[in-house]
Write an enzyme that holds these catalytic residues in place. Structure first.
Site, mmCIF file in Angstrom:
data_model
loop_
_atom_site.group_PDB
_atom_site.id
_atom_site.type_symbol
_atom_site.label_atom_id
_atom_site.label_comp_id
_atom_site.label_asym_id
_atom_site.label_seq_id
_atom_site.Cartn_x
_atom_site.Cartn_y
_atom_site.Cartn_z
ATOM 1 N N TRP A 30 0.826 -1.214 0.000
ATOM 2 C CA TRP A 30 0.000 0.000 0.000
ATOM 3 C C TRP A 30 0.858 1.262 0.000
ATOM 4 O O TRP A 30 0.331 2.359 -0.087
ATOM 5 C CB TRP A 30 -0.962 0.000 1.200
ATOM 6 C CG TRP A 30 -0.356 -0.410 2.497
ATOM 7 C CD1 TRP A 30 0.299 0.384 3.374
ATOM 8 C CD2 TRP A 30 -0.363 -1.723 3.065
ATOM 9 N NE1 TRP A 30 0.715 -0.338 4.452
ATOM 10 C CE2 TRP A 30 0.311 -1.639 4.300
ATOM 11 C CE3 TRP A 30 -0.873 -2.960 2.660
ATOM 12 C CZ2 TRP A 30 0.496 -2.741 5.124
ATOM 13 C CZ3 TRP A 30 -0.689 -4.042 3.496
ATOM 14 C CH2 TRP A 30 -0.018 -3.947 4.703
ATOM 15 N N ARG A 31 2.173 1.084 0.121
ATOM 16 C CA ARG A 31 3.050 2.251 -0.004
ATOM 17 C C ARG A 31 3.501 2.446 -1.448
ATOM 18 O O ARG A 31 4.217 3.400 -1.743
ATOM 19 C CB ARG A 31 4.278 2.087 0.893
ATOM 20 C CG ARG A 31 3.919 2.194 2.351
ATOM 21 C CD ARG A 31 5.151 2.331 3.200
ATOM 22 N NE ARG A 31 4.780 2.522 4.577
ATOM 23 C CZ ARG A 31 5.463 2.069 5.622
ATOM 24 N NH1 ARG A 31 6.574 1.397 5.414
ATOM 25 N NH2 ARG A 31 5.061 2.297 6.833
ATOM 26 N N GLU A 43 -5.918 0.657 5.277
ATOM 27 C CA GLU A 43 -6.167 1.255 6.588
ATOM 28 C C GLU A 43 -7.260 0.500 7.333
ATOM 29 O O GLU A 43 -7.177 0.304 8.544
ATOM 30 C CB GLU A 43 -6.559 2.734 6.436
ATOM 31 C CG GLU A 43 -5.418 3.642 6.001
ATOM 32 C CD GLU A 43 -4.293 3.698 7.029
ATOM 33 O OE1 GLU A 43 -4.552 3.512 8.222
ATOM 34 O OE2 GLU A 43 -3.131 3.908 6.612
ATOM 35 N N GLN A 48 -6.512 -2.800 14.281
ATOM 36 C CA GLN A 48 -6.575 -4.002 15.139
ATOM 37 C C GLN A 48 -5.829 -5.197 14.561
ATOM 38 O O GLN A 48 -5.979 -6.307 15.063
ATOM 39 C CB GLN A 48 -8.032 -4.452 15.382
ATOM 40 C CG GLN A 48 -9.004 -3.367 15.714
ATOM 41 C CD GLN A 48 -8.980 -2.976 17.165
ATOM 42 O OE1 GLN A 48 -8.295 -3.609 17.964
ATOM 43 N NE2 GLN A 48 -9.675 -1.926 17.512
ATOM 44 N N THR A 49 -5.080 -5.030 13.488
ATOM 45 C CA THR A 49 -4.429 -6.176 12.845
ATOM 46 C C THR A 49 -2.987 -5.838 12.506
ATOM 47 O O THR A 49 -2.703 -4.732 12.033
ATOM 48 C CB THR A 49 -5.191 -6.549 11.546
ATOM 49 O OG1 THR A 49 -6.552 -6.792 11.874
ATOM 50 C CG2 THR A 49 -4.611 -7.785 10.891
ATOM 51 N N GLY A 87 -11.200 -10.955 11.286
ATOM 52 C CA GLY A 87 -11.928 -10.502 12.471
ATOM 53 C C GLY A 87 -12.429 -9.075 12.342
ATOM 54 O O GLY A 87 -12.222 -8.415 11.327
ATOM 55 N N CYS A 198 9.966 2.614 18.199
ATOM 56 C CA CYS A 198 9.364 3.201 19.400
ATOM 57 C C CYS A 198 8.273 2.248 19.891
ATOM 58 O O CYS A 198 7.080 2.549 19.860
ATOM 59 C CB CYS A 198 8.799 4.591 19.083
ATOM 60 S SG CYS A 198 8.452 5.541 20.562
ATOM 61 N N CYS A 205 15.594 3.273 21.669
ATOM 62 C CA CYS A 205 16.055 4.662 21.596
ATOM 63 C C CYS A 205 17.480 4.743 21.043
ATOM 64 O O CYS A 205 17.857 5.744 20.432
ATOM 65 C CB CYS A 205 15.997 5.311 22.975
ATOM 66 S SG CYS A 205 14.349 5.263 23.707
ATOM 67 N N CYS A 208 17.151 5.221 17.413
ATOM 68 C CA CYS A 208 16.108 6.149 16.973
ATOM 69 C C CYS A 208 16.702 7.406 16.321
ATOM 70 O O CYS A 208 17.611 8.023 16.870
ATOM 71 C CB CYS A 208 15.247 6.547 18.164
ATOM 72 S SG CYS A 208 13.920 7.669 17.721
HETATM 73 S S1 SF4 Z 1 13.923 8.242 21.443
HETATM 74 FE FE1 SF4 Z 1 12.765 7.451 19.720
HETATM 75 S S2 SF4 Z 1 12.346 5.303 20.277
HETATM 76 FE FE2 SF4 Z 1 12.974 6.395 22.141
HETATM 77 S S3 SF4 Z 1 11.063 7.025 23.081
HETATM 78 FE FE3 SF4 Z 1 11.780 8.728 21.831
HETATM 79 S S4 SF4 Z 1 10.770 8.446 19.865
HETATM 80 FE FE4 SF4 Z 1 10.599 6.523 20.963
#
Ligand code: SF4
Length: 371
Positions: A30-31, A43, A48-49, A87, A198, A205, A208
């Site tokens: 879908w991208r 979407e 829920q899936t 479902g 996240c 983190c 991230c």
């Molecule tokens: S640093 Fe990134 S992974 Fe960590 S809590 Fe913040 S947004 Fe989430």
């Protein structure tokens, strides 16, 4: 990053996030399209899936209904059959109602504005924002569970995240952070960050791309967020399920068009009083349906869990003489070989699988099952 009342430039956040998304985005079907119908289907399925679960359904559904017009002229039974196993069948019914409304009100073209999208059956704030931003470049944050989690951590929000004030706060901040030229990518990047790094428990983190801008990361509160209302566990209720058969044919009933498993075919299933034995309850139900048959005992037991309810199912095999059985539009006889093509909820699909193993020839195999 800013707290309420302080103006801050969010462009470093958006730039870092979009750069990371460009390098790390999962290659999802879908991208690869901006067709609003395909995005709408994706979407609807992804509510829920999980992505991995939805993928084969998405391909099969679009093979079966390649265009909005194909879906609009399908029957509800065809759509539920294509959806079965995913479902939350109200999503499929609403999707079909929605595309029919697009045909009638918008000449078969999905509207571009968030407000008009929201006016369609089953199109909630998240889906409308996703379609408006991804397909039509509208600047509207899509707040699904992933986005709420990510944003509540970015701004270290210690409020119940689904509450109206919290949603307003996060919506406003995300809208300010969203670049005018890439709103769809920004929404998808936020969701992708929530789905891959996240995470609800143990956010990554260390990997991230926006760690240096995330207030929860800087303050050490990421693992506590988001704050959520405590949900009650599903309420258990006892139900009897009657697998009524004559030879290889079994009796199905169509569930009501509203409520749990609406419009699906079932082996007749009814809640029972806890003070009455399942066998006695079944005998009373059979009488009320005008059915006289031989009940095999003991029954099988299965548990089926929904969002708010848990069915504790006592499943009985009832043998009918040839020719007996009720009539009326909610009832139908179906051969075992036909069951796969009929829309049934997961609990009754599981019962059908048991039955296929037990019949024909060995109905005794149906007895004595333990959950
Ligand atoms: S640093 Fe990134 S992974 Fe960590 S809590 Fe913040 S947004 Fe989430």
């Amino acid at each position: 990053m800013r707290q309420p009342g302080n103006k801050t430039d969010f462009s470093p956040l958006a730039e870092a996030l979009l750069r990371w998304f460009g390098d790390n985005r999962r290659d999802l079907p879908w991208r690869q399209t901006k067709d609003p119908y395909c995005v709408w289907v994706s979407e609807a399925m992804l509510q829920q899936t999980r992505v991995e679960t939805a993928l084969p359904y998405y391909h099969r559904f679009l093979e079966r209904f390649p265009t909005l017009a194909d879906l609009a002229c399908s029957s509800e039974e065809e759509v539920l059959t294509a959806w079965q196993g995913l479902g939350y069948y109200s999503r499929a019914r609403h999707l079909r109602q929605g595309v029919r409304e697009v045909q009638q009100r918008f000449g078969g073209q999905l509207p571009a504005s968030y407000e008009e999208l929201r006016s369609l059956p089953g199109v909630g704030p998240h889906t409308a924002a996703a379609i408006a931003s991804i397909c039509f470049g509208r600047r509207r944050p899509a707040l699904d569970g992933n986005a709420l989690r990510v944003a509540s951590r970015w701004w270290d929000l210690h409020q119940e995240v689904e509450s109206p004030p919290a949603r307003r706060f996060l919506h406003q901040h995300l809208q300010e952070a969203m670049p005018a030229d890439r709103p769809g990518d920004f929404n998808q990047a936020v969701m992708e960050l929530g789905a891959t790094l996240c995470l609800p428990a143990n956010p990554r983190c260390d990997l991230c791309p926006v760690a240096s801008l995330c207030l929860a990361r800087l303050r050490g509160t990421a693992a506590e967020l988001p704050l959520r209302r405590v949900r009650l566990p599903p309420r258990p209720i006892e139900v009897v399920c009657a697998v009524i058969h004559r030879g290889d044919d079994c009796l199905l009933r169509k569930r009501s068009s509203k409520g749990l498993l609406a419009g699906m075919w079932e082996f007749p299933t009814e809640p029972v009083e806890t003070e009455t034995s399942p066998l006695q309850s079944l005998a009373v139900l059979l009488l009320s349906w005008g059915i006289t048959g031989e009940i095999s005992s003991p029954c099988k037991k299965l548990a089926a869990t929904f969002t708010h309810l848990q069915w504790r199912m006592s499943i009985f095999l009832v043998s009918l003489p040839i020719g007996a059985g009720p009539s009326g539009s909610v009832w139908r006889w179906a051969a075992l070989s036909e069951l796969q093509a009929l829309p049934m909820g997961r609990p009754h699909r599981r019962v059908a699988e048991l039955l296929e193993r037990a019949l024909p020839g060995h109905p005794e195999d149906f007895q004595g099952f333990s959950p």
